[in-house]
Design an enzyme around this catalytic site. Structure first.
Site, PDB file in Angstrom:
ATOM      1  N   ASP A 195     -17.159  13.951  27.731  1.00 35.05           N
ATOM      2  CA  ASP A 195     -18.415  13.588  27.906  1.00 35.05           C
ATOM      3  C   ASP A 195     -19.183  14.480  28.751  1.00 35.05           C
ATOM      4  O   ASP A 195     -18.991  15.234  29.436  1.00 35.05           O
ATOM      5  CB  ASP A 195     -18.481  12.277  28.648  1.00 35.05           C
ATOM      6  CG  ASP A 195     -19.410  11.359  28.525  1.00 35.05           C
ATOM      7  OD1 ASP A 195     -20.259  11.592  27.707  1.00 35.05           O
ATOM      8  OD2 ASP A 195     -19.913  10.352  29.487  1.00 35.05           O
ATOM      9  N   GLU A 215     -23.183  18.337  26.846  1.00 37.83           N
ATOM     10  CA  GLU A 215     -24.405  18.985  26.236  1.00 37.83           C
ATOM     11  C   GLU A 215     -24.489  20.329  27.163  1.00 37.83           C
ATOM     12  O   GLU A 215     -25.037  21.116  26.193  1.00 37.83           O
ATOM     13  CB  GLU A 215     -25.689  18.111  26.401  1.00 37.83           C
ATOM     14  CG  GLU A 215     -25.592  16.909  25.670  1.00 37.83           C
ATOM     15  CD  GLU A 215     -24.590  15.760  26.139  1.00 37.83           C
ATOM     16  OE1 GLU A 215     -24.259  15.695  27.301  1.00 37.83           O
ATOM     17  OE2 GLU A 215     -23.731  14.853  25.416  1.00 37.83           O
ATOM     18  N   ASP A 272     -25.113   6.818  23.834  1.00 38.04           N
ATOM     19  CA  ASP A 272     -25.534   5.630  24.567  1.00 38.04           C
ATOM     20  C   ASP A 272     -26.405   4.942  23.566  1.00 38.04           C
ATOM     21  O   ASP A 272     -27.795   5.359  23.687  1.00 38.04           O
ATOM     22  CB  ASP A 272     -26.222   5.877  25.879  1.00 38.04           C
ATOM     23  CG  ASP A 272     -25.072   6.612  26.811  1.00 38.04           C
ATOM     24  OD1 ASP A 272     -23.788   6.615  26.377  1.00 38.04           O
ATOM     25  OD2 ASP A 272     -25.437   7.125  27.777  1.00 38.04           O
TER      26      ASP A 272
HETATM   27  C1  GLC Z   1     -22.372   8.592  29.710  1.00 36.75           C
HETATM   28  C2  GLC Z   1     -21.603   8.223  28.337  1.00 36.75           C
HETATM   29  C3  GLC Z   1     -21.168   6.656  28.382  1.00 36.75           C
HETATM   30  C4  GLC Z   1     -20.310   6.414  29.884  1.00 36.75           C
HETATM   31  C5  GLC Z   1     -21.110   6.958  30.910  1.00 36.75           C
HETATM   32  C6  GLC Z   1     -20.261   6.847  32.357  1.00 36.75           C
HETATM   33  O1  GLC Z   1     -23.459   7.892  29.672  1.00 36.75           O
HETATM   34  O2  GLC Z   1     -22.216   8.408  27.259  1.00 36.75           O
HETATM   35  O3  GLC Z   1     -20.556   6.724  27.348  1.00 36.75           O
HETATM   36  O4  GLC Z   1     -19.883   5.344  29.861  1.00 36.75           O
HETATM   37  O5  GLC Z   1     -21.469   8.268  30.759  1.00 36.75           O
HETATM   38  O6  GLC Z   1     -19.280   7.873  32.248  1.00 36.75           O
END
Ligand code: GLC
Length: 796
Positions: free
Chosen positions: A394, A397, A488
């Site tokens: 995650d 980017e 998100d």
């Molecule tokens: C980002 C991710 C989401 C995750 C959050 C906390 O917003 O896209 O899926 O729950 O971070 O880690």
């Protein structure tokens, strides 16, 4: 861009002019690579070749033979399946297939460097002719309808929370599209990791403008003629996806805010107590110690191994989130190693770049370097010993909330144009240094490098398993390593609807293993939205329930009845469908074709198929038109030409519809409208609480009788690299006889005694040979056959 000199070799043709160069190569049948270097004269490039260029996306880049012939101003290049005619005067070209069909043509190519100390920035521009009746599909992870004509996109991986229908860019950049005109498709892949922008016939309805911040426009022109041909060729160039473990196709549960072990156990228990199928639970950042990657907070997660073991006993795998940012904390081994080995991204003037993400002050590993990828992968060795089954990449980017500027450091920040929509999420400065490259060049491939690192690391840590990685960001080629979710989203009906064209666009762009957060990450969901989203989501290759901290809980039982019962039924249908889904995922490893396909893939010449962006095909045989609007209990659905058996919920066959027009589909809250194509054969199994293996003990084929029937089933242990069995059905109706043959390859022993074949469209039979028994069920003919059957014949 005028060209004056021609250098022609057996596998490449290069043309030079006073202000630029063009090089043409033939990497694969049906594909030409046209490398435009419109500012070559201003750089250090030397004749007669352009310097070698590293591609992050393209794999197995063979140089096939081509021939070039000059005729006055025009150079004609021909190769297997494709031809290009290039004007020396303008540097523009026309692209044809082997049948002489004009597929595409360029209008102009230009570019210049812009001195923007300390990074030289370029403006390299390519204009393509956009015939007014041509549609443009693909472009990776983008919002909007299937046909992206009249839109404009930026390719710059961006953290956006939450995303809206007008948000662009998003997390992933795939500079690839398919042109579709009068049923004939072609494709263009711009192999540039640099930031770029494309205007898809918005400003001028007859022109596509693509502008890159890099010095070149390295284009792969791909012939069809079918959309599927273009996808296959594009995926052959950028890499086919691996077969994921079966469990990753089961139901998945996640939430940002499962605080401790008891929470995780409670969620698994919650599923089991209510007889809800579940295969995987994610651990969001909350499991980490001070948000340090590869650590567990031992106060809240005292026994990760025990947790993973207990989860496994209930048939559930654990997948923790790992972001790229490393907390800058003296004594923390990952940080110390990264600093010591100099594996981190630096400011232009050399200082280590410090940023801020969840763990406050962080450094960023430089994933553009292979040694850094290997080092990151090696961290998975001990991390995997906890029993985790995959990794969730995650914030890759990469997201960086703020850059902790060293006051002495001059940096070039990204620019944000005025107007609506945030164009750039906070990330690293353009001039940050990744080894010898600048962030502006490698930003879009940061997640690709991290994906490769984790992929190799997981393979080493558990060689007998198949890696599972979920990623948020990516670039062309990310399908080689990871499944992707669209980040998100929010608990809003429009986001349920827009998930369909988004996933279809990703599938056309090579990413077959995809899903979106069900029932929306931020905001509040109600029971109706949950159920409707699950009904669409049971056909997403990745089916995950996820939600944000601070929002009401969204597990399927949080909405009361009748929603819990409906959610359970939907999950059970998903598990019945697993033989078909698993076989389609395996097909993707061979062809690159996605599981979720736009109707245009089946019916490229039908305009209404192109407009049906809230419907899709699941493989070649099932057409799904989920209800995506609140309060609706029926909807309009377009069926392409041919016959379609109404097959709502995959279990209640209705009437046969003639396609080539619209039907009104009934979809009360307990029903998802589905059709089975005439000639289609889809394998189902029994529902289960979790997956075990993909050597199905119970198997039922649903077949819609037609002159030509084909079916395909791939089976193996669901994990690892052992034996497999690939079964193909073929046959069909011929006068008053229906025949079906089964051929199997592979050495996996059969795990079942028999199979059921339900043939829709055949009511009564005079005689049946090759089956143990037959009977009429729901207007269909149901046969029971021995597992190793090879041939049946039905006389009507
Ligand atoms: C980002 C991710 C989401 C995750 C959050 C906390 O917003 O896209 O899926 O729950 O971070 O880690």
């Amino acid at each position: 861009m005028r060209l004056e000199q021609l250098f022609s070799g057996p596998t490449s043709v290069t043309l030079w002019g006073p202000r630029g160069a063009v090089q043409i190569q033939h990497p694969a049948p049906g594909v030409l690579r046209v490398r435009h270097a419109p500012s070559a004269s201003d750089s250090t490039f030397t004749h007669p070749r352009l310097p070698a260029k590293q591609s992050f996306a393209v794999v197995g880049h063979g140089g096939h033979a081509l021939t070039a012939r000059r005729n006055g101003d025009t150079v004609h290049v021909s190769a297997d399946g494709v031809a290009l005619a290039l004007s020396m005067e303008s540097g523009t070209w026309t692209f044809h297939d082997s049948e002489g069909r004009l597929l595409a043509s360029s209008r102009s190519v230009a570019g210049e460097p812009t001195p923007d100390y300390p990074v030289v920035r370029y403006r390299s521009r390519l204009a393509l002719h956009a015939p007014e009746d041509e549609a443009y599909l693909g472009f990776g992870e983008k919002v909007g309808p299937l046909d992206k004509r009249g839109l404009r996109f930026t390719f710059w991986n961006t953290d956006v929370m939450p995303h809206h229908p007008d948000t662009d860019p998003l997390y992933t950049s795939i500079p690839f599209f398919i042109g579709l005109r009068q049923g004939v498709a072609w494709g263009l892949f711009l192999d540039e990791s640099w930031r770029s922008e494309v205007d898809v016939a918005l400003t001028d309805p007859q022109t596509i403008h693509w502008e890159s911040h890099g010095p070149e426009l390295d284009c792969y022109l791909i012939a069809g003629p079918a959309p599927a041909d273009v996808v296959k060729r594009y995926v052959a160039l950028t890499g086919r996806p691996p077969l994921p473990p079966l469990w990753s196709l089961g139901a998945q549960q996640s939430r940002w805010g499962y605080e401790n072990e008891a929470d995780i156990r409670g969620v698994i228990q919650g599923y089991r107590e209510r007889d809800l199928p579940l295969d995987c639970v994610y651990l969001d950042i909350d499991y980490q110690d001070g948000y340090k990657v590869f650590t567990f907070d031992r106060a809240r997660f005292p026994d990760p191994k025990g947790l993973a073991r207990d989860a496994a006993q209930m048939g559930v795998k654990l997948v923790p989130l790992v972001g790229p940012a490393v907390r800058a904390e003296p004594g923390y081994s990952v940080y110390e190693q990264a600093r010591e080995k100099d594996y981190v991204v630096r400011f232009d003037r050399g200082e280590v770049l410090m940023g801020e993400v969840w763990p406050t002050t962080v450094v960023f590993p430089d994933f553009s370097r292979e040694e850094v990828q290997r080092w990151w992968g090696s961290q998975l060795q001990s991390f995997s010993e906890t029993g985790i089954a995959g990794i969730w990449n995650d914030m890759n980017e990469p997201a960086c909330f703020t850059v902790r500027n060293d006051p002495d450091s001059f940096t070039v920040q990204g620019r944000r144009p005025n107007g609506s929509g945030r164009v750039e999420g906070p990330t690293l400065p353009y001039d940050a240094r990744h080894g010898t490259r600048r962030h502006l060049e490698v930003h879009n491939v940061y997640a690709l490098g991290m994906g490769k690192a984790v992929w190799e690391g997981l393979k080493q840590a558990a060689p007998d398993k198949r890696p599972f990685i979920l990623t948020r960001a990516g670039f062309a080629g990310i399908q080689r390593y990871a499944a992707m979710w669209t980040g998100d989203n929010s608990s809003h009906w429009t986001q349920l609807e827009s998930s369909i064209p988004m996933l279809l666009g990703l599938g056309l762009s090579g990413v077959a293993f995809t899903g979106v957060d069900i029932p929306g990450f931020v905001g509040r969901a109600n029971g109706e939205l949950l159920v409707r989203w699950m009904q669409a989501g049971m056909f997403y290759p990745l089916m995950r329930n996820h939600s944000a901290k601070g929002t009401p809980r969204k597990e399927p039982w949080r909405f009361g009845e009748p929603y819990l019962t409906l959610a359970r039924e939907t999950l059970r249908r998903r598990y019945r469908l697993l033989p078909a889904l698993y076989s389609l995922m395996q097909e993707a490893t061979e062809t690159g074709l996605p599981v979720m396909r736009p109707l245009s893939m089946h019916a490229p010449a039908e305009g209404d198929a192109l407009r049906a962006y809230d419907q899709f095909l699941f493989g070649p045989d099932l057409l799904v038109a989920p209800i995506v609007r609140p309060g609706h209990s029926r909807r309009l659905a377009y069926l392409p030409a041919g016959k379609w058996l109404s097959f709502p919920n995959l279990d209640r066959p209705g009437q046969v519809h003639d396609g080539g027009g619209y039907v009104i589909a009934e979809g009360p809250l307990d029903t998802v409208p589905v059709w089975l194509r005439a000639g289609g054969a889809v394998p189902f199994t029994q529902p289960a609480l979790h997956t075990t293996d993909a050597n199905w003990k119970a198997l039922t084929w649903h077949i819609h009788a037609a002159a030509q029937v084909t079916g395909r089933l791939y089976e193996d242990e669901g994990e690892g690299h052992g034996d497999f069995r690939l079964t193909r059905l073929s046959g069909g109706l011929d006068g008053d006889t229906f025949r079906l043959e089964r051929r199997a390859e592979g050495t996996l022993p059969l795990a079942r005694e028999g199979e059921v074949i339900r043939i829709h469209g055949l009511a009564a039979a005079k005689s049946v040979t090759g089956a143990r028994s037959h009977r009429a069920v729901d207007g269909a003919l149901e046969l029971e056959v021995g597992a190793g059957w090879d041939r049946i014949e039905v006389r009507l």
